[in-house]
Design a protein around this motif. Structure first.
Motif, PDB file in Angstrom:
ATOM      1  N   ASP A 125      12.602  13.024  -2.425  1.00  0.00           N
ATOM      2  CA  ASP A 125      12.707  11.633  -1.939  1.00  0.00           C
ATOM      3  C   ASP A 125      11.455  10.838  -2.309  1.00  0.00           C
ATOM      4  OD1 ASP A 125      15.118  12.364  -0.930  1.00  0.00           O
ATOM      5  OD2 ASP A 125      14.494  12.419   1.171  1.00  0.00           O
ATOM      6  N   LEU A 128      11.566  10.120  -5.955  1.00  0.00           N
ATOM      7  CA  LEU A 128      12.563   9.077  -6.247  1.00  0.00           C
ATOM      8  C   LEU A 128      12.017   7.693  -5.908  1.00  0.00           C
ATOM      9  CD1 LEU A 128      15.960  10.643  -5.138  1.00  0.00           C
ATOM     10  CD2 LEU A 128      15.451   9.626  -7.365  1.00  0.00           C
ATOM     11  N   GLY A 133      14.016   5.304  -7.953  1.00  0.00           N
ATOM     12  CA  GLY A 133      15.373   5.857  -7.940  1.00  0.00           C
ATOM     13  C   GLY A 133      15.838   6.462  -9.248  1.00  0.00           C
ATOM     14  N   LEU A 135      15.018   9.182 -12.156  1.00  0.00           N
ATOM     15  CA  LEU A 135      14.176  10.334 -12.493  1.00  0.00           C
ATOM     16  C   LEU A 135      13.474  10.144 -13.845  1.00  0.00           C
ATOM     17  CD1 LEU A 135      13.267  13.310 -12.140  1.00  0.00           C
ATOM     18  CD2 LEU A 135      15.409  13.983 -13.212  1.00  0.00           C
ATOM     19  N   SER A 255      18.613  16.368  -9.017  1.00  0.00           N
ATOM     20  CA  SER A 255      19.788  15.489  -8.895  1.00  0.00           C
ATOM     21  C   SER A 255      20.649  15.893  -7.701  1.00  0.00           C
ATOM     22  CB  SER A 255      20.652  15.562 -10.156  1.00  0.00           C
ATOM     23  OG  SER A 255      19.864  15.321 -11.265  1.00  0.00           O
ATOM     24  N   GLY A 258      18.797  15.522  -4.083  1.00  0.00           N
ATOM     25  CA  GLY A 258      18.544  14.135  -3.693  1.00  0.00           C
ATOM     26  C   GLY A 258      19.727  13.599  -2.892  1.00  0.00           C
TER      27      GLY A 258
END
Ligand code: HEM
Length: 298
Positions: A125, A128, A133, A135, A255, A258
């Motif tokens: 988090d 991100l 947001g 990667l 991925s 998250g």
């Protein structure tokens, strides 16, 4: 020894597929940025490690490529279509099951160690947030806890449990304990190096059955005795795909975690038992986990 690794039909299918690809590319002048192209270039004598100076570490477990034989642009042996097909097939098999094993056991450990999973999700988090947001390669490689988890999974559940070498010089392994005999190795003897035996030896990794990513924190990882942690082997014939394997696994966990939590389901065997029918790390009933949306997405 004329030992076969795969049934004939599988072997023929892949070899023909790769040989046809080479033929089509050559006939139609097709160039793709992939391994077959690199090997075709190597056949013409072109160097294929041009970017080696720019290599970035993908994780602590990564192994360095050997610099032996990279100083010459002249091939020592002409690569045939069969050689190229065999290399591509080798990469396919060496790189597929191993990464799948790493990811399966990592997911399992995150299910049985929810505190570890939560801390990883916090790190994801934060990353991100930092990259708005989306990667990025840099953000992924900066994630220390992700790397610790990958390293500890590769220690406890090394996808390649053993590697081998052929003895090139006579050597004697002297006895360590009373009652043991010396082992005399002759040139040509096959030697098996028990990767999983080293990784689970309490002398090198206390309480070895415990999944503990802290073994690989900044303070502890430097204390690991050299040559006792070798998930990708070592020396000039170490794994050629370690960076790719680590990067691929980290990307997928980034991925997935998250957005989702990994949870136990009825089919999840806890503690997991290894299959007695396979030479490699395979769960007796496979590795099953559930995936649920994280509350922030519900
Ligand atoms: C988690 C994933 C992987 C693990 C644990 C793993 C582990 C290993 C190990 C232990 C060896 C033997 C090294 C030695 O004896 O010193 C090896 C060799 C090799 N691996 Fe991997 N590997 C993985 C992924 C991959 C991938 C993704 C590729 C290809 C894209 C790959 C290609 C190879 C090749 C071609 C060799 C033979 C190298 C040589 O003989 O010079 N591996 N791997």
């Amino acid at each position: 020894m004329k030992l076969k690794l795969f049934p004939d039909d599988i072997y023929i299918f892949f070899m023909e597929l790769i040989k046809d690809t080479i033929k089509t590319r050559q006939e139609q002048g097709i160039v793709r940025p992939d391994m077959i192209n690199l090997l075709l270039e190597a056949r013409k004598g072109k160097k294929i490690d041009d970017n080696s100076d720019q290599t970035v570490e993908t994780g602590f477990a990564t192994v360095e490529e050997s610099s032996i034989h990279t100083d010459s642009t002249k091939p020592t042996k002409e690569l045939t279509d069969l050689d190229i097909a065999a290399q591509a097939l080798g990469f396919f098999f060496a790189g597929f099951d191993s990464v799948s094993t790493l990811m399966s056991f990592m997911a399992y450990e995150l299910v049985v160690n929810p505190d570890v999973q939560k801390r990883l999700q916090d790190e994801i988090d934060d990353a991100l947030n930092e990259c708005n947001g989306k990667l990025t390669y840099e953000a992924l490689l900066k994630m220390k806890y992700m790397d610790m988890i990958v390293c500890e999974t590769l220690r406890k559940w090394p996808p390649s449990i053993v590697t081998d070498r052929v003895c090139s010089k006579p050597y004697t392994i002297e006895p360590v304990n009373s009652g043991e005999n010396p082992v005399h190795l002759k040139v040509g003897d096959a030697i098996f190096i028990p990767i999983v035996g080293l990784h689970r030896d309490p002398k090198y990794f206390p309480n070895p059955d415990r999944f503990d990513p802290e073994r690989f924190n900044d303070e502890n990882k430097g204390k690991i005795q050299p040559y006792t942690y070798i998930p990708f082997g070592l020396g000039p014939r170490n794994c050629i795909g370690s960076r790719f394997a680590i990067l691929e696994s980290k990307t997928i966990f980034f991925s997935m975690l998250g957005k989702f939590n990994f949870v136990a389901i009825d089919k999840t065997q806890i503690p997991v038992k290894l299959s007695a029918k396979s030479f490699n790390m395979v769960g007796e009933n496979g590795i099953w986990i559930g995936v649920e949306s994280r509350s922030k997405y519900k």
